[in-house]
Scaffold this active site. Structure first.
Site, PDB file in Angstrom:
ATOM      1  N   ALA A 131      -4.577  39.608  55.859  1.00 22.03           N
ATOM      2  CA  ALA A 131      -6.053  40.168  56.100  1.00 22.03           C
ATOM      3  C   ALA A 131      -7.071  38.937  55.581  1.00 22.03           C
ATOM      4  O   ALA A 131      -6.888  38.438  54.747  1.00 22.03           O
ATOM      5  CB  ALA A 131      -5.976  41.504  55.260  1.00 22.03           C
TER       6      ALA A 131
ATOM      7  N   ALA B  62     -11.455  38.572  55.089  1.00 20.30           N
ATOM      8  CA  ALA B  62     -12.708  39.515  54.827  1.00 20.30           C
ATOM      9  C   ALA B  62     -13.924  38.479  54.933  1.00 20.30           C
ATOM     10  O   ALA B  62     -13.525  37.057  54.809  1.00 20.30           O
ATOM     11  CB  ALA B  62     -12.803  40.338  54.011  1.00 20.30           C
ATOM     12  N   SER B  63     -15.057  38.713  54.676  1.00 17.87           N
ATOM     13  CA  SER B  63     -16.350  38.008  54.372  1.00 17.87           C
ATOM     14  C   SER B  63     -16.026  36.827  53.177  1.00 17.87           C
ATOM     15  O   SER B  63     -16.425  35.657  53.499  1.00 17.87           O
ATOM     16  CB  SER B  63     -17.563  38.500  54.320  1.00 17.87           C
ATOM     17  OG  SER B  63     -17.336  39.386  53.320  1.00 17.87           O
TER      18      SER B  63
ATOM     19  N   ALA C  79     -12.977  36.539  51.064  1.00 12.85           N
ATOM     20  CA  ALA C  79     -11.523  36.051  50.879  1.00 12.85           C
ATOM     21  C   ALA C  79     -10.605  36.330  51.664  1.00 12.85           C
ATOM     22  O   ALA C  79     -10.883  37.310  52.580  1.00 12.85           O
ATOM     23  CB  ALA C  79     -11.213  36.596  49.562  1.00 12.85           C
ATOM     24  N   GLN C  80      -9.352  36.059  51.900  1.00 16.36           N
ATOM     25  CA  GLN C  80      -8.364  36.388  52.584  1.00 16.36           C
ATOM     26  C   GLN C  80      -7.078  36.688  51.759  1.00 16.36           C
ATOM     27  O   GLN C  80      -6.764  35.982  50.649  1.00 16.36           O
ATOM     28  CB  GLN C  80      -7.931  35.474  53.600  1.00 16.36           C
ATOM     29  CG  GLN C  80      -7.454  34.358  53.491  1.00 16.36           C
ATOM     30  CD  GLN C  80      -7.164  33.555  55.034  1.00 16.36           C
ATOM     31  OE1 GLN C  80      -7.784  33.543  56.081  1.00 16.36           O
ATOM     32  NE2 GLN C  80      -5.996  32.598  54.816  1.00 16.36           N
ATOM     33  N   VAL C  81      -6.160  37.512  52.293  1.00 15.06           N
ATOM     34  CA  VAL C  81      -4.820  37.752  51.428  1.00 15.06           C
ATOM     35  C   VAL C  81      -3.728  37.235  52.194  1.00 15.06           C
ATOM     36  O   VAL C  81      -3.282  37.304  53.358  1.00 15.06           O
ATOM     37  CB  VAL C  81      -5.026  39.383  51.299  1.00 15.06           C
ATOM     38  CG1 VAL C  81      -3.562  39.686  50.685  1.00 15.06           C
ATOM     39  CG2 VAL C  81      -6.088  39.998  50.493  1.00 15.06           C
TER      40      VAL C  81
ATOM     41  N   LYS D 125      -4.795  36.578  46.720  1.00 17.44           N
ATOM     42  CA  LYS D 125      -6.228  36.867  47.263  1.00 17.44           C
ATOM     43  C   LYS D 125      -6.929  35.391  47.246  1.00 17.44           C
ATOM     44  O   LYS D 125      -7.064  35.055  45.822  1.00 17.44           O
ATOM     45  CB  LYS D 125      -7.025  38.084  46.938  1.00 17.44           C
ATOM     46  CG  LYS D 125      -8.380  38.150  47.498  1.00 17.44           C
ATOM     47  CD  LYS D 125      -8.935  39.490  46.767  1.00 17.44           C
ATOM     48  CE  LYS D 125     -10.165  39.553  47.317  1.00 17.44           C
ATOM     49  NZ  LYS D 125     -10.980  41.198  46.775  1.00 17.44           N
TER      50      LYS D 125
ATOM     51  N   ASP E  81     -16.386  50.674  45.759  1.00 13.90           N
ATOM     52  CA  ASP E  81     -16.053  50.463  46.923  1.00 13.90           C
ATOM     53  C   ASP E  81     -14.760  51.122  47.521  1.00 13.90           C
ATOM     54  O   ASP E  81     -13.686  50.434  48.047  1.00 13.90           O
ATOM     55  CB  ASP E  81     -15.626  48.847  47.273  1.00 13.90           C
ATOM     56  CG  ASP E  81     -15.707  48.529  48.850  1.00 13.90           C
ATOM     57  OD1 ASP E  81     -16.213  49.279  49.390  1.00 13.90           O
ATOM     58  OD2 ASP E  81     -15.269  47.336  48.995  1.00 13.90           O
TER      59      ASP E  81
END
Length: 524
Positions: free
Chosen positions: A131, A133-134, A136-138, A155, A290
């Protein structure tokens, strides 16, 4: 050069918004004639494809073109309907924070740079990203433990994202300053303060040590809570650019059919979710801000597990009492008390009339009492309340707006699980208990205890206050006898500033004189 760069980036943002049809989708009602004319003119530059798209799709396309920073800016503004309007906030809330993966080599380099150890020492295995995102990534990974290998989630911050965001936020500041200067009516919304909040929250989100600390704090707060937990943090493998945490095997809350197939009680999950959020808000004053369904899992035991703690909110004791008294006042139809709370907290300026404000509050509360309980939205109630307070010059309270937005999201998830979800019935055990403990006789004892602590601290500080007061008194006497004197560094700084001012004035005069000479020469 920084200001020039901000203007250039702002021009690029404007061009992308025009090309993707976002500008033409803006409402023309209420715009000054010159602005409405400019809006009509620039629409000739929008792409033909954009004309056939929904406004939310146009906005998503524009943000995707602008890059990761603007995804984060868009998501932040989605939490501020008071700033961008309810309709655009709803459009922005649909932005998908899914970005292209960056390479595993870059991820490993980021980990090694942050933790100062090679990947082979830190992890028994390290997989490809799952995954992105803007920010970070996992990656999935495994670590060796005394009990054997254990799967973890890693992460990692996106390379270069801090520098990119630092440049892009300059354009936001430029817009905020222009808004305050040319739109006096918007000053109540404090656009510069909103931008500062965006900058601060994003900087916090980019430091994964702080997310780990938030996970740790909520884990302690919720240790004995039924039906809710967060992943455990592996502090040995956590740094500024990387956080390693427990791997969660479960079903996302967005997968309602999957939850039903796994045998979970959806009505119970809906009640547990809203009660957990209210406990965090009222009891702890610290909540996950969130909580969309993609960040909520349900494990095999039926426990809700919240992940991605990059955005959190805090409420002080005064704000918690403010929220509880508002809810209690609406339930009991005590609109005068709801109005008084706003004035006591300093949210509504004192020059307004309490009874007039109570009348406006009644306009919100009375329609609610004519509806079935399951149709009444607490988030909607707070939204209406903030709309009314605008009429009474209530300044924007970012912490309350974040709370309201999160409550709307959490309530929406609960209604997704249970369409006949009764917000008030589900909330009563938590809100009622908090009100009894904090707004009844126990409140007096708590206030006396807090007052005694404050008095003790003041007594301890009295000698220091007295010494500083005496020193200040002597300084005033000295200034009255000998006049105000600057130290050498201050005097030099004033001189340089004056010299710059004179130099700028002379340059301006020369430009004017040369321009006049040029005009005279052209006319001769």
């Amino acid at each position: 050069m920084s200001t020039f760069g901000a203007y250039f980036r702002l021009w690029r943002v404007g061009w992308v918004l025009v090309r993707e049809g976002v500008v033409s989708a803006l409402a023309s009602e209420g715009l000054p004639p010159s602005v409405a004319l400019a809006k009509s003119f620039v629409t000739i530059f929008e792409r033909s494809k954009a004309k056939h798209q929904k406004r939310s799709d146009r906005l998503a396309q524009a943000v995707e073109r602008l890059g990761p920073s603007y995804v984060k800016i868009g998501q932040f503004l989605a939490t501020r309907p008071d700033v961008v309007g309810v309709e655009f906030a709803n459009d922005l809330s649909q932005l998908q924070d899914r970005m292209a993966f960056f390479s595993s080599a870059a991820a490993k380099a980021n980990i090694e740079g942050s933790l100062g150890r090679p990947i082979g020492e830190l992890y028994a295995s390290f997989g490809e990203p799952i995954a992105a995102a803007s920010i970070a990534q996992v990656h999935p990974a495994e670590v060796e433990t005394p009990q054997g290998r254990k799967k973890v989630a890693v992460k990692i911050v996106r390379p270069g994202v801090r520098q990119r965001f630092a440049h892009d936020i300059e354009a936001m500041y430029l817009v905020a300053h222009m808004q305050e200067r040319f739109m006096p009516s918007s000053r109540r919304l404090r656009p510069v303060e909103v931008t500062k909040t965006l900058e601060q929250t994003t900087k916090v989100e980019m430091d994964l040590r702080l997310e780990a600390a938030a996970l740790s704090e909520i884990a302690e707060n919720t240790d004995s809570d039924p039906g809710f937990r967060v992943p455990k943090v592996d502090w040995e493998r956590t740094g500024r650019d990387v956080i390693t945490m427990e791997w969660i095997d479960g079903t996302r809350m967005s997968d309602v059919e999957g939850l039903r197939a796994a045998g979970h009680d959806l009505n119970l999950l809906a009640d547990t979710l809203i009660q957990s959020f209210l406990r965090h808000t009222l009891r702890d004053g610290f909540f996950h801000a969130d909580m969309h369904p993609g960040n909520l899992f349900v494990d095999a035991d039926g426990m809700i597990v919240a992940v991605d703690m990059g955005i959190v909110g805090r409420l002080g004791k005064k704000e918690r009492r403010f929220l509880a008294e508002i809810l209690y006042g609406f339930i009991t139809r005590d609109y005068i008390r709801v109005a008084e709370v706003h004035f006591e907290a300093g949210y509504v300026p004192g020059h307004h009339n309490v009874e007039s404000f109570a009348q406006a509050i009644r306009a919100i509360g009375e329609p609610i009492h004519g509806q079935p309980a399951e149709t009444i939205s607490m988030g909607k109630l707070l939204t209406l309340l903030f709309e009314v307070t605008e009429l009474f010059d209530m300044a924007t309270r970012p912490e309350l707006v974040m709370l309201q937005k999160t409550m709307v999201v959490v309530e929406g998830v609960s209604r997704m699980l249970n369409p006949r979800f009764n917000m008030w019935k589900a909330s009563e055990p938590v809100v009622g208990d908090w009100i009894r403990n904090n707004l009844g006789p126990k409140r007096i004892a708590t206030d006396l205890k807090d007052g005694l602590k404050a008095a003790v601290k003041l007594a301890e500080a009295v000698p220091e206050i007295a010494a500083k007061t005496e020193k200040f008194h002597h300084q005033l006497l000295h200034m009255s006898e000998h006049g105000l004197r600057f130290d050498e560094e201050t005097a030099e700084a004033i001189g340089k500033a004056e010299a710059r001012h004179n130099r700028s004035g002379k340059i301006a005069l020369w430009i004017i004189a040369l321009t006049l000479l040029y005009i005279a020469w052209m006319l001769s």
